[in-house]
Design an enzyme around this catalytic site. Structure first.
Site, PDB file in Angstrom:
ATOM      1  N   THR A 132      24.887 -14.028 -19.642  1.00 29.55           N
ATOM      2  CA  THR A 132      25.541 -12.733 -19.458  1.00 29.55           C
ATOM      3  C   THR A 132      26.876 -12.868 -18.734  1.00 29.55           C
ATOM      4  O   THR A 132      27.084 -13.830 -17.991  1.00 29.55           O
ATOM      5  CB  THR A 132      24.594 -11.823 -18.642  1.00 29.55           C
ATOM      6  N   ASP A 133      27.729 -11.863 -18.892  1.00 28.34           N
ATOM      7  CA  ASP A 133      28.995 -11.843 -18.146  1.00 28.34           C
ATOM      8  C   ASP A 133      28.776 -11.504 -16.671  1.00 28.34           C
ATOM      9  O   ASP A 133      29.683 -11.662 -15.853  1.00 28.34           O
ATOM     10  CB  ASP A 133      29.986 -10.849 -18.779  1.00 28.34           C
ATOM     11  N   GLU A 134      27.564 -11.041 -16.336  1.00 25.24           N
ATOM     12  CA  GLU A 134      27.325 -10.604 -14.955  1.00 25.24           C
ATOM     13  C   GLU A 134      27.367 -11.770 -13.968  1.00 25.24           C
ATOM     14  O   GLU A 134      27.495 -11.560 -12.763  1.00 25.24           O
ATOM     15  CB  GLU A 134      25.999  -9.840 -14.856  1.00 25.24           C
ATOM     16  N   TYR A 158      19.443 -10.245 -10.518  1.00 23.78           N
ATOM     17  CA  TYR A 158      19.448 -10.576 -11.960  1.00 23.78           C
ATOM     18  C   TYR A 158      20.568 -11.559 -12.267  1.00 23.78           C
ATOM     19  O   TYR A 158      20.345 -12.621 -12.854  1.00 23.78           O
ATOM     20  CB  TYR A 158      19.619  -9.297 -12.799  1.00 23.78           C
ATOM     21  N   LYS A 162      20.375 -15.531 -13.538  1.00 29.22           N
ATOM     22  CA  LYS A 162      20.987 -16.014 -14.788  1.00 29.22           C
ATOM     23  C   LYS A 162      22.001 -17.122 -14.472  1.00 29.22           C
ATOM     24  O   LYS A 162      22.104 -18.104 -15.206  1.00 29.22           O
ATOM     25  CB  LYS A 162      21.680 -14.873 -15.541  1.00 29.22           C
TER      26      LYS A 162
HETATM   27  N1  LIG Z   1      21.185  -6.622 -23.033  1.00 28.14           N
HETATM   28  C1  LIG Z   1      22.425  -7.023 -22.777  1.00 28.14           C
HETATM   29  O1  LIG Z   1      23.356  -6.221 -22.782  1.00 28.14           O
HETATM   30  C2  LIG Z   1      22.703  -8.497 -22.504  1.00 28.14           C
HETATM   31  C3  LIG Z   1      24.020  -8.915 -22.407  1.00 28.14           C
HETATM   32  C4  LIG Z   1      24.295 -10.271 -22.208  1.00 28.14           C
HETATM   33  C5  LIG Z   1      23.254 -11.178 -22.131  1.00 28.14           C
HETATM   34  N2  LIG Z   1      21.975 -10.749 -22.222  1.00 28.14           N
HETATM   35  C6  LIG Z   1      20.895 -11.773 -22.152  1.00 28.14           C
HETATM   36  O2  LIG Z   1      20.296 -11.799 -23.436  1.00 28.14           O
HETATM   37  C7  LIG Z   1      18.909 -12.103 -23.325  1.00 28.14           C
HETATM   38  C8  LIG Z   1      18.096 -11.029 -24.014  1.00 28.14           C
HETATM   39  O3  LIG Z   1      18.384  -9.763 -23.403  1.00 28.14           O
HETATM   40  P1  LIG Z   1      17.661  -8.427 -23.885  1.00 28.14           P
HETATM   41  O4  LIG Z   1      18.522  -7.300 -23.494  1.00 28.14           O
HETATM   42  O5  LIG Z   1      17.221  -8.590 -25.294  1.00 28.14           O
HETATM   43  O6  LIG Z   1      16.376  -8.455 -22.942  1.00 28.14           O
HETATM   44  P2  LIG Z   1      14.999  -7.667 -23.089  1.00 28.14           P
HETATM   45  O7  LIG Z   1      14.566  -7.394 -21.680  1.00 28.14           O
HETATM   46  O8  LIG Z   1      15.112  -6.547 -24.050  1.00 28.14           O
HETATM   47  O9  LIG Z   1      14.023  -8.738 -23.756  1.00 28.14           O
HETATM   48  C9  LIG Z   1      13.543  -9.868 -23.079  1.00 28.14           C
HETATM   49  C10 LIG Z   1      12.404 -10.456 -23.873  1.00 28.14           C
HETATM   50  O10 LIG Z   1      11.960 -11.654 -23.203  1.00 28.14           O
HETATM   51  C11 LIG Z   1      10.533 -11.617 -23.132  1.00 28.14           C
HETATM   52  N3  LIG Z   1      10.119 -12.358 -21.939  1.00 28.14           N
HETATM   53  C12 LIG Z   1      10.319 -11.977 -20.634  1.00 28.14           C
HETATM   54  N4  LIG Z   1       9.788 -12.904 -19.824  1.00 28.14           N
HETATM   55  C13 LIG Z   1       9.264 -13.877 -20.602  1.00 28.14           C
HETATM   56  C14 LIG Z   1       8.598 -15.114 -20.337  1.00 28.14           C
HETATM   57  N5  LIG Z   1       8.347 -15.498 -19.094  1.00 28.14           N
HETATM   58  N6  LIG Z   1       8.213 -15.868 -21.386  1.00 28.14           N
HETATM   59  C15 LIG Z   1       8.455 -15.471 -22.656  1.00 28.14           C
HETATM   60  N7  LIG Z   1       9.062 -14.311 -22.971  1.00 28.14           N
HETATM   61  C16 LIG Z   1       9.470 -13.533 -21.952  1.00 28.14           C
HETATM   62  C17 LIG Z   1      10.169 -10.146 -23.072  1.00 28.14           C
HETATM   63  O11 LIG Z   1       8.833  -9.915 -23.480  1.00 28.14           O
HETATM   64  C18 LIG Z   1      11.200  -9.535 -24.017  1.00 28.14           C
HETATM   65  O12 LIG Z   1      10.734  -9.532 -25.342  1.00 28.14           O
HETATM   66  C19 LIG Z   1      18.625 -12.214 -21.834  1.00 28.14           C
HETATM   67  O13 LIG Z   1      18.616 -13.574 -21.488  1.00 28.14           O
HETATM   68  C20 LIG Z   1      19.779 -11.492 -21.173  1.00 28.14           C
HETATM   69  O14 LIG Z   1      20.073 -12.036 -19.905  1.00 28.14           O
HETATM   70  C21 LIG Z   1      21.671  -9.426 -22.411  1.00 28.14           C
END
Ligand SMILES: NC(=O)c1ccc[n+]([C@@H]2O[C@H](COP(=O)([O-])OP(=O)(O)OC[C@H]3O[C@@H](n4cnc5c(N)ncnc54)[C@H](O)[C@@H]3O)[C@@H](O)[C@H]2O)c1
Length: 333
Positions: A132-134, A158, A162
């Site tokens: 993430t950009d965070e 968070y 990350k």
């Molecule tokens: N949502 C955003 O805007 C955003 C932006 C940049 C990066 N990201 C990164 O992208 C990735 C996905 O984000 P998202 O928004 O889809 O998240 P989300 O919270 O919607 O989904 C996370 C998924 O991971 C699974 N999970 C959690 N803990 C687990 C574990 N211990 N073992 C196996 N599975 C597990 C959950 O069941 C869920 O399906 C993350 O790594 C997040 O940091 C998200």
């Protein structure tokens, strides 16, 4: 085949669906199914033999080892994480467990698997870590956008978890030669997002006639990207990215939270006019999140210059599709 972690969550599910549709490559999808994981997100591929779902925790090393040995993926795409900043403030322990310990356990098992490969399988193996950009902290109004060499300054538990994961991924490349790639992306929006995050929360509350809670003065700025553009960028990085490199991914659309919520209200007003008032009247300013980062902006010139990726969806058209998806009630299915 690809091994995807967290493929029942928001971005992971969009990645699984779009990859199967666009490349047809088989996927084994490892997800713990926390509150954020939802198998309904994968309904469209239920019964598709190219998709295998495995309910497992990425912290379970023996399970990962077994899966890697059995499935023999050519790459791992790592989404699994705890992802909601507010929850990380209330309970950071699970963030350290999944985002740091979980990423560590995946790296260890990926390293063991990769070291056991030979020839072209070893040459072409990749682990793509989705971040993430965070991790870069917060920008002032005039600061340049985050570039890949911006120093890390995570502010929430968070973001810190990350950042820790990103550092481990980097170290596994430098120390063991593991062929990793890291991407740092801005805020995503689109279908299948759990309704605790800003956009689906506002849409859901507005449709229920509830007040729309906006933190502080609503002036926090985020850079927004349509989720399928993010998925596309990840496939491009996986195929063409240089091993050990990081790539920032963003939509180049900076907007305050208040502007965003007003835009959502206007779209809702067009699609499902509110009886007896405007959706905008439901906006209510609430106490700010502690340590709330003021501004994020992504400089995505490296991925464009080196790999030729740029977003295809405009912010307006992506947002319209997203609102339509929720208005049509597809989130509940
Ligand atoms: N949502 C955003 O805007 C955003 C932006 C940049 C990066 N990201 C990164 O992208 C990735 C996905 O984000 P998202 O928004 O889809 O998240 P989300 O919270 O919607 O989904 C996370 C998924 O991971 C699974 N999970 C959690 N803990 C687990 C574990 N211990 N073992 C196996 N599975 C597990 C959950 O069941 C869920 O399906 C993350 O790594 C997040 O940091 C998200």
């Amino acid at each position: 085949m690809l091994l995807v972690t967290g493929g029942a969550g928001f971005i992971g599910a969009n990645f699984v669906l779009s990859t199967l549709a666009e490349t047809g490559e088989a996927i084994v999808n490892v997800d713990k199914l926390t509150y954020a994981g939802n198998l309904c997100n994968l309904d469209a591929v239920a019964g598709d033999v190219r998709h295998a779902f495995v309910q497992a925790d990425i912290c379970e090393r023996a399970r990962l080892r077994e899966l890697l040995a059995e499935r023999r993926p050519r790459a791992i795409v790592h989404f699994a994480a705890e992802s909601h900043v507010d929850r990380s403030i209330e309970g950071p322990a699970q963030f350290v467990q999944t985002n740091v310990v979980g990423t560590f356990s995946l790296l260890e098992e990926a390293r063991g698997y990769w070291e056991g490969l030979s020839g072209s399988a070893r040459q072409s193996f990749r682990l793509l870590h989705v971040s993430t950009d965070e991790v870069y902290g917060s920008l002032g109004p005039q600061d340049p956008a985050f570039a890949e060499n911006t120093p890390y300054a995570p502010n929430s538990p968070y973001a810190a978890s990350k950042a820790a994961a990103d550092h481990l991924v980097r170290a596994y490349h430098h120390t063991y030669g593991l062929p990793v790639l890291t991407t740092n992306c801005s805020n995503n929006f689109g279908p299948h997002q759990f309704p605790e995050k800003l956009i689906p929360l506002m849409i859901t509350y507005a449709l229920q006639g509830k007040s729309l809670p906006v933190y502080g003065d609503g002036g926090n700025v985020r850079d927004w990207l349509y989720v399928l553009d993010h998925c596309d960028a990840l496939r491009v990085v996986l195929e063409k990215g240089r091993i050990g490199e990081t790539y920032n991914i963003g939509g180049g659309v900076e907007m305050t939270n208040l502007e965003l919520v007003k835009t959502l209200c206007a779209l809702l007003q067009q699609m499902r006019p509110r009886q007896g008032g405007r959706y905008e009247d439901l906006i209510e300013f609430v106490k700010d999140r502690p340590g709330h980062d003021r501004r994020y902006a992504i400089d995505a010139r490296k991925i464009e210059r080196e790999l030729g990726w740029r977003p295809r969806e405009s912010f307006q058209s992506g947002l319209r599709k997203t609102v339509r998806w929720y208005v049509d009630g597809r989130a509940g299915r």
